[in-house]
Each structure stands twice: as C-alpha cells, then as structure tokens.
Design an enzyme around this catalytic site. Structure first.
Site, PDB file in Angstrom:
ATOM      1  CG  HIS A  82      -1.748   1.257   1.302  1.00 15.04           C
ATOM      2  ND1 HIS A  82      -2.955   1.361   0.648  1.00 15.04           N
ATOM      3  CD2 HIS A  82      -1.535   2.451   1.883  1.00 15.04           C
ATOM      4  CE1 HIS A  82      -3.451   2.566   0.842  1.00 15.04           C
ATOM      5  NE2 HIS A  82      -2.608   3.253   1.591  1.00 15.04           N
ATOM      6  CG  ASP A 161     -12.376   2.618   5.012  1.00 20.38           C
ATOM      7  OD1 ASP A 161     -11.940   3.424   5.858  1.00 20.38           O
ATOM      8  OD2 ASP A 161     -12.064   2.671   3.811  1.00 20.38           O
ATOM      9  NE  ARG A 168     -10.991   9.737   8.360  1.00 16.34           N
ATOM     10  CZ  ARG A 168     -10.072   8.962   7.775  1.00 16.34           C
ATOM     11  NH1 ARG A 168     -10.389   7.733   7.398  1.00 16.34           N
ATOM     12  NH2 ARG A 168      -8.858   9.385   7.606  1.00 16.34           N
ATOM     13  CB  SER A 183      -9.078   4.253   6.870  1.00 23.60           C
ATOM     14  OG  SER A 183      -9.310   4.270   5.495  1.00 23.60           O
ATOM     15  CE  LYS A 187      -9.191   1.432   2.850  1.00 25.33           C
ATOM     16  NZ  LYS A 187      -9.388   2.772   2.326  1.00 25.33           N
TER      17      LYS A 187
HETATM   18  N1  URA Z   1      -6.302   6.314   2.435  1.00 31.67           N
HETATM   19  C1  URA Z   1      -7.211   5.502   3.022  1.00 31.67           C
HETATM   20  O1  URA Z   1      -7.505   4.403   2.535  1.00 31.67           O
HETATM   21  N2  URA Z   1      -7.791   5.913   4.162  1.00 31.67           N
HETATM   22  C2  URA Z   1      -7.490   7.101   4.727  1.00 31.67           C
HETATM   23  O2  URA Z   1      -8.035   7.404   5.756  1.00 31.67           O
HETATM   24  C3  URA Z   1      -6.549   7.939   4.103  1.00 31.67           C
HETATM   25  C4  URA Z   1      -5.968   7.509   2.950  1.00 31.67           C
END
Ligand code: URA
Length: 431
Positions: A82, A161, A168, A183, A187
């Site tokens: 990521h 999320d 947010r 978050s 995932k």
């Molecule tokens: N990327 C994400 O997946 N979540 C966040 O909160 C910020 C960046």
C-alpha cells in the site's frame, strides 16, 4: 449504550472501551446512530487521538463490518503493498505482476485518485476495456489462475470504512493518524495477507508532507498490523519529486511497461525492487530483502513479469494489443513543450503542483463522479537533479486544449532550479 455516553467518554479524554466501540459500529451500521453523531465522534478522535488499546478494537469493528477474503485451496503466500500516494506513483503496475512471477500471490485492492494524486485504478483503466470492478469470485479465480489482480474495493469489503471515509472527507477529518491507520489497515487485513509493505511518502508531493507525521503513521500502522498477527514493514520514501518521468494515466502505463521490460526510470525500478524485496523476504521466499530485490530484477529483465502483466490485463478484459502498440495510449491531441525559465539543476519546490497541473488538464477529479481524461499528462525530459540550461525543453505536456494555461503556470511554480541536489529516494525502514 447511549451514543451520547460514547461521545462523552472521548470528549472527556477517557479511553474508548471495546464495548463502546462495538456499540458505536453496531448502531452506526444499523442506521440507529445518525451521521451527525458519528461525525461528532470522529471530530473528538481527530482532536484527542486513539491509543493502541482503542485502535485494535476500532479496526476490528471496521474489519468485521464485511467479509474477509478466503484463500482456502489456493497455495502460496499472499502479499500486498500500500502506498500513501504520490505524484507519478505507478509502482503497483509493475510490482504486482513481478511479485506473482516470483511465486507469491497478490490480491491488490486499490483506489482511485482524488485531489492531486492519481489512483492506480485510473491508470489501469487507461487500457481500453480493462475492468476493475470484480466480484469476490472473480478476484479469487484470478488470484488462483494469474497470481495477481488489481481491482477496486467491492461494496461488501469493509463497508464501515467506505461510510466513515466519506464522512471524514466531507467534514475535513481525513488527516488523523489513527483514523488513517485503521482505514488503510482494515482494508489490507481483510485481504487475508501473509505480508504487507507500506510505502509512506513524505515531501511536498505527499499526502502527509511532514516526515515526522509520516513516521508516526508508519509506526502506528506497523504496530496495528502486529495486533492482527500481520507482518508489515514500512519504507519511508521521498515525494520531493515526481516518481519516474511520466505523470498522467496512459503515460504512466507506458512507463510501467518500460519497467516491466527491464528498463524505465531508475527511481521507479528502485522502488519496485525495494518494496517487493521486503515482501519476498517477509513471506519467506528469499532469505532477506536484498535477495528479494535481485529475484525481482531477474523477472523484470527476463520478460516473465511482463508476461504476467499481460495475462492480468487479459483476465480483466483489457486490450492486450495496446501493450504492444503503446502509441495507442497517447490519446491527447496536442503536445506542448515546457521550457526551463533559467539554468540550474532540475528540482521541485512544490511537487504537488505537478499533480494539480495534470488535474487541470483533465487528468484528475474534484468529486468522485468526475470523468478523467486518460491521455493528458506530463513527461519530464530528464531526471530530478539533472543540469539544465535556460530555454531547454523540461517537459512535454500532453493536452486536449483544456486547462493548459493553468497547468503551465502550476508546472512553472512547481520548479526549483537553484536548489540542492535531491535527497535519497528511500529513507528509513520501520518494522
Ligand atoms: N487512504 C485511506 O484508505 N484511508 C485514509 O483514511 C486515508 C488515505
């Protein structure tokens, strides 16, 4: 539990108990807790933070809002990368197939671009016909048959999320370390991984430019992953300059193909090798990250990574012919040359302006529903740190007439031709 009591706890600086967290998610997902109470809680978390004892149950509640991927019957370690996102960051495109060519499996659930950075899914969609909306069965089949997939988040995976992130985003509460960490990790954990590498960017093109904040996010994510038994390593990498030479979706696919053919810009290849090397070592495929990097270099150089990429594109409905006739990805009708306003060494004062310039040309979105033009973008003619003379061509700007003046202004303002040499691309490691 009364939601006002949960709000009071956090407001008064008490730790949120696992029961309070569970009650919040249960009520919110069932529609019993309205968005205004949820955003009040997110605001207090934004202000007060969350410690590890809160963050694990918070992330678990998010994770349990949907199913996790199940790899029973498919062998080989599952790994993923990521990135917190940057300008010209197309690493996933060569990395996923290169890892699969080394014998690990990569179920990569990726995102779209919003703001100044481009998203991996948008880049892939520059390939005509390519589908990123795959259901869980299709994901599983592709991971089994091809070894890698790059697809969009489905509605089933971590629905908490999707809802909290939208809230947010609408209320200015994105830049909170515990909320970002939960978050991202929810995932990734739901992908059922054996190893994860996190590329945390810092510098003027990064989502969190301040290196200290990046470090704090990196440390938080590594510790949180450990709480779920997932091996995660962070590499902090510089986003003081765009990664590679190309910024813009189709242009970045072309540059990724160069990398998959064993060439391409040195910084892109370096990042693929460093991040992938970490994963091969964590997954136990190689003795250490250096040996992992060598293995990846070999599959980039001998064509096997490229062949997995083609199989991945074909499996997702993409036109493989385009990968052999790259000029078909150059769909912008015009190319303008950007010239150096003075002599010096190519550097960037505000790397994020490069992303904003591509967005102004039509290659970015302001809202998730906006359509993007995959053909527009910028290709720098030399690497950061190269000496240039006034009047030299610095970049080719691929455009369709729209936003050109604004893009040119942003590109000129992004530059710093009299600055010091760029620092190292790959900085510290957090594990
Ligand atoms: N990327 C994400 O997946 N979540 C966040 O909160 C910020 C960046």
């Amino acid at each position: 539990m009364d939601p006002r009591e949960i709000l009071r706890m956090k407001r008064d600086g008490e730790r949120l108990t696992p029961e309070a967290i569970e009650a919040f998610f249960e009520g919110y997902l069932a529609g019993d807790i309205p968005d205004y109470q949820a955003s009040a809680l997110l605001t207090t978390i934004f202000m007060r933070g969350m410690n590890a004892e809160e963050l694990v149950p918070w992330t678990r509640a998010m994770l349990e809002s949907g199913p996790s991927l199940d790899w029973q019957g498919i062998d080989g370690p599952m790994v993923d990368k990521h990135s917190t996102g940057g300008i010209g960051d197309k690493v996933s495109l060569p990395l996923a197939p290169a890892l699969a060519a080394c014998g690990v499996r990569v179920p990569m659930i990726s995102g779209r671009g919003l703001g100044h950075t481009g998203g991996t899914l948008d880049k892939l969609e520059a390939i005509p016909g390519l589908r990123v909306a795959l259901d869980l069965d299709a994901l599983r089949t592709q991971v089994a048959e091809v070894g890698c997939v790059i697809a969009a988040q489905t509605a089933e995976l971590v629905p908490a999320d999707a809802r909290l992130y939208a809230l947010r985003d609408a209320t200015g509460l994105v830049e909170s370390i515990p909320l970002i960490a939960s978050s991202i990790l929810s995932k990734k954990i739901c992908e059922g991984l054996d190893a994860l590498v996190l590329d945390v960017k810092f510098g003027s093109g990064a989502f969190l430019p301040d290196v200290e904040r990046g470090r704090e996010l990196g440390r938080t994510m590594v510790d949180l992953a450990k709480g779920f038994g997932l091996k995660a390593v962070v590499r902090m990498t510089s986003m003081e300059a765009p990664l590679g030479r190309a910024v813009g979706h189709g242009l970045e696919v072309i540059e990724s193909l160069d990398c998959l053919d064993g060439g391409g810009p040195a910084d892109l290849r370096e990042l693929v090798l460093v991040l992938g090397g970490e994963l091969l070592a964590s997954a136990g495929v190689t003795a250490d990250a250096q040996a992992g990097a060598q293995r990846l270099a070999a599959v980039l150089d001998d064509g096997s990574a490229r062949s997995v990429f083609e199989r991945m594109v074909a499996a997702q409905g993409g036109d493989v012919e385009v990968l052999h006739k790259r000029e078909r990805l150059l769909t912008a009708p015009h190319v303008m040359e950007l010239r150096a306003p003075s002599s010096g060494s190519l550097g960037f004062a505000e790397c994020r302006h490069v992303g904003a310039a591509v967005a102004a040309l039509g290659g970015g979105r302001k809202t998730p529903a906006d359509r993007i033009d995959p053909g527009v973008g910028v290709v720098w003619t030399c690497a950061a740190g190269s000496q240039v003379s006034a009047g030299d061509v610095l970049a080719q700007v691929h455009h369709a007439g729209r936003g050109l003046e604004q893009a040119e202004d942003l590109l000129l303002r992004s530059l710093k031709l009299d600055g010091p040499a760029p620092g190292p691309l790959v900085a510290e490691r957090i594990a």
